[in-house]
Design an enzyme around this catalytic site. Structure first.
Site: not given
Ligand code: MG
Length: 187
Positions: A12, A10
């Site tokens: 962020d 992922d």
């Molecule tokens: Mg995230």
């Protein structure tokens, strides 16, 4: 030969501190340990693949071009750190808050597995022997839905009460993730 192993990341909250809709390199702060983890993954033969929901595009906070420019800058930083990223998949849609054509319940938006399945096909990935690291339940759900064998929930002080039922393990620092790399070795 069952295919390539991947470390899915992922963005962020895993690569960069999630300050909310990060859209330019000035606000992009790398999380401690990310380069060490990714360098170790490359040395162990994993492809690095980023899968990121980017509803900020659909909400009109920044453009897809802004996202691509930031991604190019980010990729260059990883190259400089000896951990080149093989691919980046993003989903700009949001089922409620997307504007115009961006308002859509996309199969690519995590927790749906679309981005991971696309990556698997494009790069010939052995999902059962691959790893996903994410900070949200939706990351773990997407990985489970896509058949990723090791689903590692990265927990911080901010999200430690959000432990996902779809996760197979948890880490509290990215350097801890290095130990996962030997856990998917084939017999
Ligand atoms: Mg995230």
């Amino acid at each position: 030969m069952a295919g390539n192993r991947a470390l899915f990341l992922d963005r962020d909250g895993v690569i960069n501190h999630d300050s909310g809709y990060t859209s330019n390199s000035k606000d992009f702060r790398f999380i401690d340990g990310i380069f060490e983890l990714c360098r170790a993954a490359r040395q162990s033969g994993y492809l690095l693949i980023v899968v990121t929901n980017q509803a900020g595009i659909g909400r009109g906070y920044y453009s897809e071009q802004d996202f691509f420019a930031l991604s190019e800058w980010m990729r260059q930083r990883f190259v400089e750190e000896g951990a080149s990223i093989a691919d980046i998949f993003h989903c700009p849609y949001h089922p409620e808050h997307g504007i115009g054509p961006y308002k859509k319940d996309s199969f690519n938006r995590k927790p749906h597995p679309g981005m991971l399945l696309q990556a698997a096909e494009k790069h010939g990935i052995d999902m059962a022997h691959s790893i996903m690291i994410g900070d949200k339940d939706s990351d773990m759900q997407a990985a489970k839905n896509a058949g990723v064998g090791i689903r590692c929930h990265y927990l911080t002080l901010e999200n430690q009460d959000e432990l996902s039922g779809a996760a197979t393990c948890r880490i509290y620092s990215l350097r801890e993730g290095i130990s996962l790399l030997s856990g998917t070795a084939r017999e």
